[in-house]
Design a protein around this motif. Structure first.
Motif, PDB file in Angstrom:
ATOM      1  N   PRO A   1      41.755  82.852  67.607  1.00  0.00           N
ATOM      2  CA  PRO A   1      40.981  83.957  67.024  1.00  0.00           C
ATOM      3  C   PRO A   1      40.498  83.605  65.617  1.00  0.00           C
ATOM      4  O   PRO A   1      41.020  82.698  64.976  1.00  0.00           O
ATOM      5  N   VAL A   2      39.499  84.354  65.175  1.00  0.00           N
ATOM      6  CA  VAL A   2      38.924  84.143  63.844  1.00  0.00           C
ATOM      7  C   VAL A   2      39.131  85.422  63.041  1.00  0.00           C
ATOM      8  O   VAL A   2      38.738  86.507  63.473  1.00  0.00           O
ATOM      9  N   ILE A   3      39.767  85.293  61.860  1.00  0.00           N
ATOM     10  CA  ILE A   3      39.924  86.435  60.956  1.00  0.00           C
ATOM     11  C   ILE A   3      38.702  86.442  60.041  1.00  0.00           C
ATOM     12  O   ILE A   3      38.451  85.491  59.310  1.00  0.00           O
ATOM     13  N   HIS A   4      37.926  87.530  60.114  1.00  0.00           N
ATOM     14  CA  HIS A   4      36.695  87.641  59.332  1.00  0.00           C
ATOM     15  C   HIS A   4      36.965  88.202  57.940  1.00  0.00           C
ATOM     16  O   HIS A   4      36.350  87.762  56.967  1.00  0.00           O
ATOM     17  N   SER A   5      37.873  89.182  57.871  1.00  0.00           N
ATOM     18  CA  SER A   5      38.164  89.761  56.556  1.00  0.00           C
ATOM     19  C   SER A   5      39.498  90.493  56.604  1.00  0.00           C
ATOM     20  O   SER A   5      40.005  90.852  57.666  1.00  0.00           O
ATOM     21  N   VAL A   6      40.057  90.666  55.399  1.00  0.00           N
ATOM     22  CA  VAL A   6      41.280  91.447  55.225  1.00  0.00           C
ATOM     23  C   VAL A   6      40.998  92.432  54.096  1.00  0.00           C
ATOM     24  O   VAL A   6      40.477  92.058  53.043  1.00  0.00           O
ATOM     25  N   ILE A   7      41.325  93.687  54.356  1.00  0.00           N
ATOM     26  CA  ILE A   7      41.142  94.719  53.332  1.00  0.00           C
ATOM     27  C   ILE A   7      42.528  95.184  52.913  1.00  0.00           C
ATOM     28  O   ILE A   7      43.341  95.511  53.777  1.00  0.00           O
ATOM     29  N   PRO A   8      42.865  95.228  51.639  1.00  0.00           N
ATOM     30  CA  PRO A   8      42.041  94.919  50.480  1.00  0.00           C
ATOM     31  C   PRO A   8      41.852  93.403  50.310  1.00  0.00           C
ATOM     32  O   PRO A   8      42.588  92.611  50.880  1.00  0.00           O
TER      33      PRO A   8
ATOM     34  N   LEU B  19      44.134  94.729  42.525  1.00  0.00           N
ATOM     35  CA  LEU B  19      45.178  95.277  41.663  1.00  0.00           C
ATOM     36  C   LEU B  19      45.501  96.705  42.080  1.00  0.00           C
ATOM     37  O   LEU B  19      44.612  97.501  42.377  1.00  0.00           O
ATOM     38  N   PHE B  20      46.827  97.014  42.087  1.00  0.00           N
ATOM     39  CA  PHE B  20      47.291  98.351  42.451  1.00  0.00           C
ATOM     40  C   PHE B  20      48.439  98.722  41.539  1.00  0.00           C
ATOM     41  O   PHE B  20      49.131  97.855  40.999  1.00  0.00           O
ATOM     42  N   LEU B  21      48.658 100.009  41.386  1.00  0.00           N
ATOM     43  CA  LEU B  21      49.790 100.476  40.602  1.00  0.00           C
ATOM     44  C   LEU B  21      51.039 100.467  41.469  1.00  0.00           C
ATOM     45  O   LEU B  21      50.976 100.739  42.679  1.00  0.00           O
ATOM     46  N   ALA B  22      52.168 100.139  40.888  1.00  0.00           N
ATOM     47  CA  ALA B  22      53.438 100.191  41.609  1.00  0.00           C
ATOM     48  C   ALA B  22      53.657 101.618  42.084  1.00  0.00           C
ATOM     49  O   ALA B  22      53.397 102.574  41.350  1.00  0.00           O
ATOM     50  N   GLY B  23      54.115 101.778  43.325  1.00  0.00           N
ATOM     51  CA  GLY B  23      54.314 103.100  43.911  1.00  0.00           C
ATOM     52  C   GLY B  23      53.100 103.591  44.678  1.00  0.00           C
ATOM     53  O   GLY B  23      53.128 104.664  45.269  1.00  0.00           O
ATOM     54  N   ALA B  24      52.024 102.821  44.688  1.00  0.00           N
ATOM     55  CA  ALA B  24      50.808 103.227  45.399  1.00  0.00           C
ATOM     56  C   ALA B  24      50.947 102.969  46.904  1.00  0.00           C
ATOM     57  O   ALA B  24      51.750 102.147  47.340  1.00  0.00           O
ATOM     58  N   GLN B  25      50.154 103.690  47.665  1.00  0.00           N
ATOM     59  CA  GLN B  25      50.089 103.473  49.100  1.00  0.00           C
ATOM     60  C   GLN B  25      48.841 102.634  49.371  1.00  0.00           C
ATOM     61  O   GLN B  25      47.738 103.030  49.004  1.00  0.00           O
ATOM     62  N   ILE B  26      49.036 101.492  50.039  1.00  0.00           N
ATOM     63  CA  ILE B  26      47.926 100.565  50.254  1.00  0.00           C
ATOM     64  C   ILE B  26      47.668 100.423  51.756  1.00  0.00           C
ATOM     65  O   ILE B  26      48.567 100.076  52.523  1.00  0.00           O
ATOM     66  N   ALA B  27      46.427 100.692  52.166  1.00  0.00           N
ATOM     67  CA  ALA B  27      46.032 100.551  53.575  1.00  0.00           C
ATOM     68  C   ALA B  27      45.518  99.130  53.785  1.00  0.00           C
ATOM     69  O   ALA B  27      44.511  98.727  53.201  1.00  0.00           O
TER      70      ALA B  27
ATOM     71  N   SER C  68      51.733  93.340  67.047  1.00  0.00           N
ATOM     72  CA  SER C  68      51.346  94.556  67.768  1.00  0.00           C
ATOM     73  C   SER C  68      49.833  94.559  67.929  1.00  0.00           C
ATOM     74  O   SER C  68      49.129  93.738  67.335  1.00  0.00           O
ATOM     75  N   SER C  69      49.318  95.495  68.705  1.00  0.00           N
ATOM     76  CA  SER C  69      47.868  95.576  68.910  1.00  0.00           C
ATOM     77  C   SER C  69      47.168  96.286  67.757  1.00  0.00           C
ATOM     78  O   SER C  69      45.943  96.291  67.690  1.00  0.00           O
ATOM     79  N   SER C  70      47.929  96.862  66.825  1.00  0.00           N
ATOM     80  CA  SER C  70      47.335  97.563  65.682  1.00  0.00           C
ATOM     81  C   SER C  70      46.930  96.563  64.597  1.00  0.00           C
ATOM     82  O   SER C  70      47.740  95.746  64.163  1.00  0.00           O
ATOM     83  N   ASN C  71      45.689  96.668  64.140  1.00  0.00           N
ATOM     84  CA  ASN C  71      45.218  95.773  63.076  1.00  0.00           C
ATOM     85  C   ASN C  71      45.307  96.422  61.696  1.00  0.00           C
ATOM     86  O   ASN C  71      44.756  95.906  60.731  1.00  0.00           O
ATOM     87  N   THR C  72      46.011  97.558  61.592  1.00  0.00           N
ATOM     88  CA  THR C  72      46.178  98.227  60.296  1.00  0.00           C
ATOM     89  C   THR C  72      47.660  98.428  60.001  1.00  0.00           C
ATOM     90  O   THR C  72      48.500  98.518  60.902  1.00  0.00           O
ATOM     91  N   TYR C  73      47.950  98.516  58.705  1.00  0.00           N
ATOM     92  CA  TYR C  73      49.321  98.779  58.262  1.00  0.00           C
ATOM     93  C   TYR C  73      49.236  99.477  56.908  1.00  0.00           C
ATOM     94  O   TYR C  73      48.450  99.083  56.041  1.00  0.00           O
ATOM     95  N   THR C  74      50.034 100.500  56.721  1.00  0.00           N
ATOM     96  CA  THR C  74      50.082 101.185  55.430  1.00  0.00           C
ATOM     97  C   THR C  74      51.347 100.759  54.704  1.00  0.00           C
ATOM     98  O   THR C  74      52.463 100.962  55.194  1.00  0.00           O
ATOM     99  N   TRP C  75      51.134 100.152  53.533  1.00  0.00           N
ATOM    100  CA  TRP C  75      52.249  99.639  52.727  1.00  0.00           C
ATOM    101  C   TRP C  75      52.511 100.613  51.584  1.00  0.00           C
ATOM    102  O   TRP C  75      51.644 100.868  50.766  1.00  0.00           O
ATOM    103  N   GLN C  76      53.720 101.154  51.577  1.00  0.00           N
ATOM    104  CA  GLN C  76      54.130 102.025  50.480  1.00  0.00           C
ATOM    105  C   GLN C  76      54.845 101.143  49.463  1.00  0.00           C
ATOM    106  O   GLN C  76      55.968 100.718  49.681  1.00  0.00           O
ATOM    107  N   THR C  77      54.155 100.862  48.356  1.00  0.00           N
ATOM    108  CA  THR C  77      54.766  99.990  47.352  1.00  0.00           C
ATOM    109  C   THR C  77      55.880 100.740  46.618  1.00  0.00           C
ATOM    110  O   THR C  77      55.924 101.981  46.607  1.00  0.00           O
ATOM    111  N   GLN C  78      56.753  99.981  46.021  1.00  0.00           N
ATOM    112  CA  GLN C  78      57.889 100.523  45.264  1.00  0.00           C
ATOM    113  C   GLN C  78      57.692 100.213  43.778  1.00  0.00           C
ATOM    114  O   GLN C  78      56.888  99.358  43.410  1.00  0.00           O
ATOM    115  N   ALA C  79      58.435 100.861  42.955  1.00  0.00           N
ATOM    116  CA  ALA C  79      58.361 100.611  41.509  1.00  0.00           C
ATOM    117  C   ALA C  79      58.724  99.170  41.198  1.00  0.00           C
ATOM    118  O   ALA C  79      58.254  98.584  40.230  1.00  0.00           O
TER     119      ALA C  79
END
Length: 192
Positions: free
Chosen positions: A120-127, A132-140, A168-179
């Protein structure tokens, strides 16, 4: 006495021939070759099965593509069977055969090679990299990929060297960052 010797010898030979015919083995032999090149296919599995799929006997083709299945448990009356040749990288082929005890059959196979599987070919990854993100932010996180063979894709996402989302078949993940998530954190996105 000469009159009786000949019929006794004839009767003995007739009985011996009948016994040998009853114990005669059935032989299925042949050659497995590549459909496109005509070259022998070594290490192909050739299986003789009932029509319902029960294995009777099998053999593996040699370097010349030849196989030989000898003395399978075949009854004296003709019956239909499946004879299948298969090898990784080739499309399996099944031929229906009618076999009878004590006979020799030649069945050749020409296997069609399968095209190699393309990755397979990965075209892009978001973000994107270096976001840059603040600690404690939720990142999709989202992986955009495609497969040249149009195979179903699975995704795995690792954060900081640990698997956050197993395959898994899901191409998304929500990362809850910590302090404690400060500094650079490596994110690896994979597709298969």
């Amino acid at each position: 006495m000469r009159k009786f010797a000949l019929p006794i010898i004839f009767l003995s030979l007739f009985l011996l021939g009948t016994i040998n015919k009853a114990q005669a083995s059935t032989i299925v032999k042949g050659r497995v070759t590549d459909l496109r090149t005509g070259r022998p296919v070594a290490s192909a599995q050739v299986k003789l099965t009932t029509l319902s799929g029960s294995l009777i006997a099998s053999d593996e083709s040699n370097n010349n593509g030849k196989y030989k299945i000898e003395n399978p448990d075949i009854p004296p009356r003709p019956l239909r069977y499946n004879l299948e040749a298969s090898k990784e990288g080739y499309q399996p082929k099944t031929i229906k055969v009618t076999l009878k005890k004590g006979q020799t059959y030649t069945v050749d196979f020409k296997l069609k090679s399968l095209p190699p599987n393309k990755p397979p070919v990965i075209h892009s990854v978001i973000p994107e990299d270096n976001s840059l993100f603040l600690a404690g932010a939720q990142i999709a996180l989202k992986v955009n990929a495609s497969d040249p063979d149009r195979d179903h894709l699975e995704y795995q996402i690792s954060i900081g060297g640990s698997i956050a989302q197993p395959w898994s078949s899901s191409n998304t993940y929500t990362w809850q960052t910590q302090a404690s998530d400060i500094g650079a954190v490596g994110i690896t996105c994979e597709a298969r």
